[in-house]
Design a protein around this motif. Structure first.
Motif, PDB file in Angstrom:
ATOM      1  N   HIS A   2       0.840  -1.201   0.000  1.00 11.49           N
ATOM      2  CA  HIS A   2       0.000   0.000   0.000  1.00 11.49           C
ATOM      3  C   HIS A   2       0.870   1.244   0.000  1.00 11.49           C
TER       4      HIS A   2
ATOM      5  N   ILE B 197       0.925   5.703   0.679  1.00 10.35           N
ATOM      6  CA  ILE B 197       0.301   6.946   1.140  1.00 10.35           C
ATOM      7  C   ILE B 197       1.354   8.040   1.037  1.00 10.35           C
TER       8      ILE B 197
ATOM      9  N   TRP C 275      -3.754   5.554  -0.610  1.00  8.40           N
ATOM     10  CA  TRP C 275      -4.554   6.125   0.483  1.00  8.40           C
ATOM     11  C   TRP C 275      -4.336   7.631   0.641  1.00  8.40           C
TER      12      TRP C 275
ATOM     13  N   PRO D 150       1.484   8.917  10.469  1.00 11.79           N
ATOM     14  CA  PRO D 150       0.811   7.963  11.362  1.00 11.79           C
ATOM     15  C   PRO D 150      -0.219   7.098  10.626  1.00 11.79           C
ATOM     16  N   LEU D 151      -0.887   7.638   9.632  1.00 10.54           N
ATOM     17  CA  LEU D 151      -1.870   6.844   8.880  1.00 10.54           C
ATOM     18  C   LEU D 151      -1.186   5.682   8.152  1.00 10.54           C
TER      19      LEU D 151
ATOM     20  N   THR E 240       1.530   4.285   9.005  1.00 13.06           N
ATOM     21  CA  THR E 240       1.934   3.347  10.049  1.00 13.06           C
ATOM     22  C   THR E 240       0.739   2.458  10.421  1.00 13.06           C
ATOM     23  N   GLY E 241      -0.439   3.057  10.457  1.00 13.38           N
ATOM     24  CA  GLY E 241      -1.652   2.306  10.777  1.00 13.38           C
ATOM     25  C   GLY E 241      -2.057   1.343   9.667  1.00 13.38           C
ATOM     26  N   LEU E 242      -1.860   1.734   8.427  1.00 15.47           N
ATOM     27  CA  LEU E 242      -2.124   0.794   7.327  1.00 15.47           C
ATOM     28  C   LEU E 242      -1.228  -0.431   7.486  1.00 15.47           C
TER      29      LEU E 242
ATOM     30  N   TYR F  49       0.021  -1.461  10.277  1.00 17.52           N
ATOM     31  CA  TYR F  49      -0.483  -2.180  11.464  1.00 17.52           C
ATOM     32  C   TYR F  49      -1.605  -3.134  11.065  1.00 17.52           C
ATOM     33  N   ALA F  50      -2.529  -2.647  10.253  1.00 13.00           N
ATOM     34  CA  ALA F  50      -3.665  -3.477   9.833  1.00 13.00           C
ATOM     35  C   ALA F  50      -3.197  -4.648   8.967  1.00 13.00           C
TER      36      ALA F  50
ATOM     37  N   TYR G 288      -1.798  -7.136  11.352  1.00 12.90           N
ATOM     38  CA  TYR G 288      -2.854  -7.672  12.214  1.00 12.90           C
ATOM     39  C   TYR G 288      -3.711  -8.682  11.451  1.00 12.90           C
ATOM     40  N   GLN G 289      -4.004  -8.333  10.206  1.00 17.04           N
ATOM     41  CA  GLN G 289      -4.881  -9.190   9.406  1.00 17.04           C
ATOM     42  C   GLN G 289      -4.124 -10.331   8.731  1.00 17.04           C
TER      43      GLN G 289
END
Lengths: 363, 325
Positions: free
Chosen positions: A84, A86, A134, A145-146, A148-150, A152-153, A156-157
């Motif tokens: 992904h 961003i 994104w 941070p976004l 970083t969160g992508l 993270y997901a 996680y997934q």
């Protein structure tokens, strides 16, 4: 360009040849030509954007990517299916690189309903989640941070992918960036932070804004991998180093910071004067010696991958595509006042599935 | 019906949603190993493990932005702010990113994230830890704002918030965490945007949100006891979306309104509600809409004065009498 501190040499720099690196050695003629073509498309598109801006068709800011094309194209060309991306507001190159169309991008800049964000985002806010893109974010460092969160997901997934999180050299002093570095390293997230270092944070040179020997080396403070891509104008070098970082992220959940040295030919945005902080000579010297398109063209001509005929064809085709996009944008309708309150709340846009009650909008 | 605390109600809501949806995670400072700074998440780490219950560093802009990014890929992060006051450190992530990403992408993205934590004064911790940001939050289209005042609402509204596909700011109150009340067992949801008539009356509508509602109920008892005044008390529960119908129906019945809330008066929720009432029910009003707020200064530390800075039963009672004059 501005004087930069010498970058620390890494062991593998000696005798390095991007063309023979694993990721590049196997590239066929068509793939090499596509890399060149995609860079040309960005440049011709943005030159057309500039004309539309000067004609008053595009409003607000226009942050041109001209000079940096090898970065977006190199990076995106090594992304896998579930990787992904961003970025910040200088996002046209990334949009084209992931496969967005010139029409939807130009129309967005014209503020038209056929734009990629229906005219609600503008030049700085392009998105295409269907291509794992994104945005397109306007606040310096706010997207980090976004990204970083992508990542993270993805972890996680249980997905095999990473997030390329772009920022400019002007973003590296924002707190949100350092917080993201810490979180990525602490939580072992599959993210590659890419600092597109064009030497200037708006009109302030790196040496006047950022302490330390290099921007990437700050990763050491977080125990993260880092590298500097000195020749950011070389799309093949970008590909190789980014591919290595992506593999570390995908396979081992190891984040990295990559600083890619590059250069922008235009002002921070088109509206900004470009003469207070650098000399015209600096721009012309870079163009003459390190232009990403010319560098690639020269190399591919020498390899007999490109011919003058193909070059001319690519150029003509990119100009026509850009011109058509301007005509498409011109002919497209603006959004209406009724569109103002759409795309604000998911629930308001999906009334059949709305669970909440009461008033969402107050007029 | 089981009687549990507001704290337990929040915990049950999160546990049930963790059970229901594998994309729900609880993240924040001290939520896991420490069992929660206010013990809201106590026991969740032991039950759900570190993948679902995640400690973060003190890094609000970083971890709230991270949760937001994760929500764009379909996760449903429930982010705890130890004090809601710390939202200001993450202001850009909340109000530039969470509120705007859907809009700026032309509706291609949505952010199913919940930010929850205590947003109140009255705990003797000074101005930096005593912010009440409901009007600031609700000012932003794209954000939903919920303020539960009872254990049952805490549970039912939090479950709805976690399932909501838009970003929700869920403002709790440390002074309510230990309060008990009847809470239905199991999967009972309360929709956002539905106010609750806490006490029916005919003489004055005391409308408000948050802990001030508990005081309003006591003031209503006094009004009845001392003056035989029947006050209607309405808890909005949700600020955005807002239940205008319940507000206006009450105004049409009582013709007099007092708004009560713990936040400061300038640009408060009460100011907005007063504006709506004069626009939409002007002819029904027999008196100006009045408000009871915290006294308009930063939150004071000094304990006895802090209690007086916040709305009190006495102040609400006296203000109601003024409206009825």
């Amino acid at each position: 360009m501005s004087k930069k501190s010498p970058s620390p040499k890494k062991a593998d720099d000696a005798g390095y040849n991007a063309r023979t690196a694993h990721i590049n050695a196997k590239l066929g003629h068509d793939e090499l030509i596509a890399l060149y073509r995609d860079m040309v498309r960005i440049r011709r598109f943005e030159e057309r954007c500039l004309r539309s801006y000067q004609a008053g068709k595009i409003g607000g800011f226009l942050h041109l990517y001209i000079g940096q094309e090898s970065v977006a194209i190199g990076c995106v060309s090594v992304m896998g299916d579930d990787d992904h991306i961003i970025t910040a507001y200088r996002d046209h190159g990334h949009g084209l690189a992931v496969g967005m169309g010139m029409n939807e991008m130009m129309a967005e800049m014209y503020g038209k309903y056929t734009g990629c964000s229906k005219g609600k985002g503008g030049s700085m806010h392009f998105f295409d989640p269907s291509r794992n893109f994104w945005g397109g974010h306007g606040i310096v460092g706010g997207q980090v941070p976004l990204g970083t969160g992508l990542a993270y997901a993805l972890k996680y997934q249980g997905r095999k992918g990473a997030c390329l999180t772009f920022m400019g050299d002007g973003a590296v002093n924002q707190g949100a960036v350092h917080e993201s570095y810490n979180l990525a390293a602490l939580m072992s997230l599959p993210v590659v932070f890419i600092v597109e270092n064009n030497g200037y944070s708006m009109g302030t040179s790196q040496e006047r804004s950022s302490a330390g020997p290099s921007l990437a080396q700050r990763a050491e403070g977080y125990g993260m991998n880092w590298d500097i891509i000195e020749n950011g104008y070389d799309v093949l070098e970008v590909r190789d180093k980014v591919d290595r970082a992506l593999k570390l992220a995908r396979d081992k959940h190891l984040p990295s910071v990559l600083e890619i040295r590059t250069y922008r030919y235009r002002g921070h945005s088109v509206a900004d004067p470009d003469t207070t902080y650098r000399h015209k000579d600096e721009i012309e010297t870079y163009k003459a010696t390190k232009d990403p398109l010319m560098f690639c063209q020269t190399a591919l001509l020498a390899e007999k991958v490109l011919t003058d005929e193909i070059i001319a064809k690519i150029d003509e085709s990119a100009r026509a595509e850009a011109e058509n996009s301007a005509q498409f944008a011109e002919a497209s309708p603006f959004p209406t006042v009724d569109d103002l309150q759409k795309d604000v709340y998911w629930e308001a846009d999906n009334p059949a599935d709305r669970k909440s009650q009461g008033t969402l909008f107050f007029n | 019906m089981p009687v549990i605390t507001y704290r337990e109600a929040l915990r049950h809501a999160m546990a049930e949603e963790l059970d229901r949806d594998p994309n729900v995670v609880i993240m924040g400072e001290e939520v896991a190993q420490f069992n929660g700074a206010y013990k809201i998440t106590e026991g969740l780490l032991a039950k759900y493990g570190p993948k679902r219950i995640v400690d973060t560093p003190i890094s609000e802009a970083g971890f709230i932005g991270m949760g937001l990014g994760a929500s764009m890929l379909g996760m449903r992060p429930v982010m705890e702010l130890m004090f809601f006051s710390f939202y200001s450190v993450a202001f850009d992530q909340i109000f530039n990113n969470a509120a705007n990403v859907r809009y700026m992408s032309g509706g291609l993205i949505n952010c199913p994230i919940v930010l929850r934590g205590p947003a109140n004064g009255g705990t003797n911790v000074g101005a930096t830890h005593s912010h009440t940001p409901e009007s600031i939050a609700a000012y932003h289209p794209g954000i939903k704002v919920v303020v539960p005042s009872t254990p049952a609402d805490a549970k039912g509204l939090l479950k709805s918030a976690i399932r909501d596909n838009d970003p929700v700011m869920f403002l709790e109150n440390t002074l309510l965490y230990g309060e008990s009340g009847e809470v239905p067992d199991g999967d009972v949801l309360i929709p956002l945007g539905l106010a609750k008539v806490m006490r029916e009356g005919t003489d004055i509508s005391i409308i408000g949100h948050g802990r001030a509602i508990q005081m309003a109920l006591k003031s209503a008892d006094l009004l009845k006891e001392k003056h035989n005044i029947n006050a209607e008390v309405i808890d909005l529960r949700s600020i955005r979306p807002l239940d205008e119908e319940t507000i206006l129906a009450s105004v049409r019945k009582t013709n007099r309104v007092l708004y009560v809330e713990e936040s400061k008066p300038f640009c408060s929720v009460g100011a907005m509600v007063a504006c709506l009432i004069q626009e939409k029910a002007f002819d029904y009003l027999d008196a100006p809409v009045m408000r009871v707020n915290s006294v308009d200064s930063p939150a004071i530390y000094s304990m006895p004065v802090e209690k007086l800075q916040l709305p009190t039963v006495e102040r609400i009672y006296q203000s109601a009498l003024n409206v009825l004059k």
